[in-house]
Design a protein around this motif. Structure first.
Motif, short mmCIF file in Angstrom:
data_model
loop_
_atom_site.label_atom_id
_atom_site.label_comp_id
_atom_site.label_asym_id
_atom_site.label_seq_id
_atom_site.Cartn_x
_atom_site.Cartn_y
_atom_site.Cartn_z
N TYR A 13 -8.97 -24.70 58.76
CA TYR A 13 -8.21 -24.33 57.57
C TYR A 13 -6.71 -24.52 57.78
O TYR A 13 -5.99 -24.90 56.86
CB TYR A 13 -8.62 -22.94 57.05
N GLU A 152 2.31 -21.25 62.07
CA GLU A 152 1.95 -21.17 60.65
C GLU A 152 1.80 -19.70 60.26
O GLU A 152 1.48 -18.86 61.09
CB GLU A 152 0.67 -21.96 60.38
N PHE A 153 2.00 -19.43 58.96
CA PHE A 153 1.84 -18.06 58.45
C PHE A 153 0.91 -18.10 57.24
O PHE A 153 1.18 -17.50 56.20
CB PHE A 153 3.21 -17.46 58.10
N LEU A 154 -0.16 -18.87 57.37
CA LEU A 154 -1.07 -19.10 56.25
C LEU A 154 -2.13 -18.01 56.19
O LEU A 154 -2.72 -17.67 57.21
CB LEU A 154 -1.77 -20.46 56.41
N GLN A 156 -5.85 -17.03 54.91
CA GLN A 156 -7.07 -17.67 54.45
C GLN A 156 -7.29 -17.32 52.98
O GLN A 156 -7.03 -16.20 52.57
CB GLN A 156 -8.26 -17.20 55.28
N LYS A 223 5.38 -15.65 65.94
CA LYS A 223 4.08 -15.69 65.26
C LYS A 223 3.27 -14.42 65.57
O LYS A 223 2.73 -13.77 64.67
CB LYS A 223 3.33 -16.95 65.71
N ASN A 227 2.31 -11.14 62.90
CA ASN A 227 0.97 -10.60 62.67
C ASN A 227 0.87 -9.15 63.15
O ASN A 227 0.23 -8.32 62.52
CB ASN A 227 -0.09 -11.47 63.36
N PHE A 268 1.04 -5.24 51.96
CA PHE A 268 0.31 -4.82 53.16
C PHE A 268 0.34 -3.31 53.36
O PHE A 268 0.42 -2.81 54.48
CB PHE A 268 0.78 -5.58 54.42
N ARG A 270 -2.13 -1.52 51.63
CA ARG A 270 -3.40 -1.10 51.02
C ARG A 270 -4.23 -0.40 52.09
O ARG A 270 -4.62 -1.01 53.08
CB ARG A 270 -4.15 -2.30 50.45
N GLY A 276 -9.61 -6.91 59.57
CA GLY A 276 -10.55 -7.74 60.31
C GLY A 276 -10.06 -9.18 60.27
O GLY A 276 -8.88 -9.43 60.03
N CYS A 279 -7.54 -13.44 62.75
CA CYS A 279 -6.15 -13.45 63.22
C CYS A 279 -5.65 -12.10 63.73
O CYS A 279 -5.30 -11.98 64.90
CB CYS A 279 -5.24 -13.95 62.11
N PHE A 338 -14.55 -11.10 55.84
CA PHE A 338 -13.51 -10.15 56.26
C PHE A 338 -12.51 -9.82 55.16
O PHE A 338 -11.79 -8.83 55.24
CB PHE A 338 -12.82 -10.60 57.54
N LYS A 339 -12.48 -10.65 54.12
CA LYS A 339 -11.71 -10.32 52.92
C LYS A 339 -12.28 -11.16 51.77
O LYS A 339 -13.06 -12.10 52.03
CB LYS A 339 -10.21 -10.58 53.13
C1 UGA Z 1 -3.14 -13.30 58.50
C2 UGA Z 1 -1.66 -13.26 58.07
O1 UGA Z 1 -1.54 -12.57 56.82
C3 UGA Z 1 -1.08 -14.68 57.92
O2 UGA Z 1 0.29 -14.61 57.63
C4 UGA Z 1 -1.29 -15.43 59.24
O3 UGA Z 1 -0.82 -16.76 59.16
C5 UGA Z 1 -2.77 -15.46 59.57
O4 UGA Z 1 -3.24 -14.09 59.69
C6 UGA Z 1 -2.94 -16.21 60.87
O5 UGA Z 1 -2.50 -15.72 61.91
O6 UGA Z 1 -3.39 -17.37 60.85
P1 UGA Z 1 -5.48 -13.60 57.23
O7 UGA Z 1 -6.12 -13.19 58.52
O8 UGA Z 1 -6.00 -14.81 56.53
O9 UGA Z 1 -3.89 -13.87 57.44
O10 UGA Z 1 -5.70 -12.40 56.22
P2 UGA Z 1 -4.84 -11.23 55.56
O11 UGA Z 1 -4.80 -11.46 54.12
O12 UGA Z 1 -3.56 -11.05 56.26
O13 UGA Z 1 -5.79 -9.97 55.83
C7 UGA Z 1 -6.18 -9.60 57.15
C8 UGA Z 1 -6.95 -8.29 57.11
O14 UGA Z 1 -6.07 -7.20 56.76
C9 UGA Z 1 -8.10 -8.24 56.11
O15 UGA Z 1 -9.21 -7.65 56.73
C10 UGA Z 1 -7.57 -7.37 54.98
O16 UGA Z 1 -8.58 -6.68 54.30
C11 UGA Z 1 -6.68 -6.41 55.76
N1 UGA Z 1 -5.59 -5.80 54.92
C12 UGA Z 1 -4.61 -6.59 54.41
C13 UGA Z 1 -5.58 -4.43 54.70
O17 UGA Z 1 -6.47 -3.69 55.18
N2 UGA Z 1 -4.56 -3.89 53.96
C14 UGA Z 1 -3.57 -4.64 53.45
O18 UGA Z 1 -2.67 -4.07 52.78
C15 UGA Z 1 -3.59 -6.03 53.66
#
Ligand code: UGA
Length: 452
Positions: A13, A152-154, A156, A223, A227, A268, A270, A276, A279, A338-339
């Protein structure tokens, strides 16, 4: 003038989203992938992962992209080589860099006197750029290259959007020419002139990306730090939610106050069962281990990890109490990816919770609208896994909502509740409307939400 030949190694991805952004910048992009099935899909214009906008950009009529297994052809043609391979966790919480080094060893014999930027996009421990450069130097002593760290800060599910509209572009390099080269790579994004489809154009943010030139050490650490900080926000809000549950305060109200402070920021925050995915769990553990190895005890990060590990079990205890014990009860686990909007099961809380409920004596039925099929390979063979919500809830005593899929938010809970034996709802993402759930006859348990 700004058009470059760029090789992107790894069609995961990160690699594909990066390639899509580079295509939109007008570059000629070679995507190198060794998995024959994935390559065949891409050549047939099928996107092998669930990621919005990828197909639109990669397969646009104007797109100059080529999918190949031929690393040699791609590297020889390119002045920039982006490495976007996996760096999965090792059992000792380090990063397994074998794929990265395999690529470097493949690249080395192809390098010559024409200068190339070798860009590491994969998340790697601090100092990896120096080891990577030493490896290339040893294998190709005459070659002209600079190893660049470009994390990267992407996210999923939003990876293409994040790739074309980054908040900041971070480039870590030692050689001044490498910064210039990387600026050319990203000039269309920096100047807001990437060619984007209307579906993305409408999401264009008001501000242009920040351009940050830093040392490679700083880029690599930044990076992990980003995270870890986001993970810390999640563990923090989860602890506040736990205090809410004990004191009668309401997490939604407290977060509205917190998030209203621009210094804290509303994102962030919530509360839920914890984070999970592929990352945060991996990167927080890796940074903690990295710090420990360097002689520093990162106490705050250790606490972030501990809080996250405990949060899911704390919530399950409340469910157990509401059901008067789990033995003999049937509990539905809603959401395994995981989301939402991904089928990724890495560090899936849903899988972990399903196993824990079963271990505590419950009969578990798991549901996911997208990842059910994949989850069958991960959950025990006797456990029911389905994408049919009605069937999963039929005769159940309660459910745990683990992933906030839209399907759950808009479900007819009164109708579904009528099929259940008992109506106990543990809303592990605070995604449901408590008043509506109560009106539908449920005993509603949120995370730190006040009970009227
Ligand atoms: C995360 C980072 O947000 C990206 O910036 C980073 O590039 C990426 O890791 C990486 O290292 O490649 P990602 O793992 O795709 O992205 O997902 P997130 O949307 O960040 O969510 C991660 C987890 O945190 C999920 O399980 C989500 O449910 C949880 N979460 C997120 C919460 O419990 N509360 C929140 O407010 C936000």
């Amino acid at each position: 003038m700004d058009t470059l030949e760029v090789a992107v190694v790894g069609a995961g991805y990160v690699g594909l989203s990066t390639a899509a952004a580079l295509v939109a910048c007008g570059h000629r992009v070679w995507v190198v992938e060794r998995d024959a099935g994935r390559l065949e899909d891409l050549r047939a214009q099928r996107v092998p992962i669930r990621e919005p906008h990828l197909a639109e950009l990669l397969f646009a009529p104007s797109s100059q992209v080529c999918f190949t297994a031929d690393l040699g052809a791609a590297v020889r043609a390119s002045s920039v080589v982006v490495i976007a391979v996996g760096t999965p966790p090792t059992p000792s919480h380090g990063a397994d860099l074998s794929q990265l080094y395999a690529v470097l060893e493949g690249i080395a014999p192809l390098l010559d006197e024409s200068p190339r930027a070798i860009v590491v996009k994969s998340t790697v421990p601090v100092g990896t750029h120096a080891d990577a450069a030493a490896t290339l130097r040893r294998l190709a002593p005459q070659a002209s290259f600079a190893v660049v760290s470009n994390p990267e800060f992407l996210r999923q599910g939003r990876a293409v959007r994040d790739a074309v509209f980054p908040d900041r572009i971070v480039v870590g390099a030692d050689a001044p020419w490498a910064f210039g080269q990387m600026r050319t790579v990203y000039s269309a994004l920096l100047e807001g002139r990437a060619a984007l489809p209307a579906t993305l154009e409408t999401q264009r943010p008001a501000s242009r990306p920040q351009w940050l030139e830093v040392s490679p050490h700083s880029a690599e650490l930044a990076k992990y730090a980003a995270n870890a900080f986001l993970a810390m926000k999640i563990s923090f809000v989860n602890e506040i939610a736990n205090v809410c549950a004990e004191t009668g305060a309401d997490i939604d109200e407290v977060v509205s106050v917190l998030g209203g402070d621009a210094r804290i920021g509303a994102d962030f925050l919530r509360a839920g069962l914890g984070y999970g995915g592929s990352c945060f769990p991996k990167d927080t553990r890796a940074l903690s281990t990295m710090a420990a190895k360097s002689g520093y005890d990162f106490r705050l990060l250790r606490a972030v990890i501990e809080v996250n590990a405990a949060q899911r079990y704390r919530a399950l205890e409340r469910l157990e109490r509401a059901l008067g014990g789990l033995r003999g009860r049937t509990v539905a686990v809603l959401g395994l990816s995981f989301k939402p909007d991904t089928d990724d099961l890495r560090e899936s809380l849903g899988v972990d919770i399903a196993l824990e409920l079963a271990a505590r004596g419950a009969t578990v039925r798991a549901h996911d609208p997208v990842a059910a099929q994949a989850a069958r390979g991960v959950l025990p063979s006797g456990m029911a896994v389905s994408d049919d919500l009605e069937a999963v809830l039929e005769g159940a005593d309660g459910f745990v909502l683990v992933t906030e899929w839209r399907e759950y938010l808009h479900a007819d809970w009164a109708g579904l509740g009528a099929r259940m034996r008992q109506r106990v709802a543990l809303d592990g993402r605070n995604a449901l409307e408590p008043a509506l759930m109560r009106a539908a006859g449920f005993t509603y348990i949120g995370i730190g939400r006040a009970t009227p």
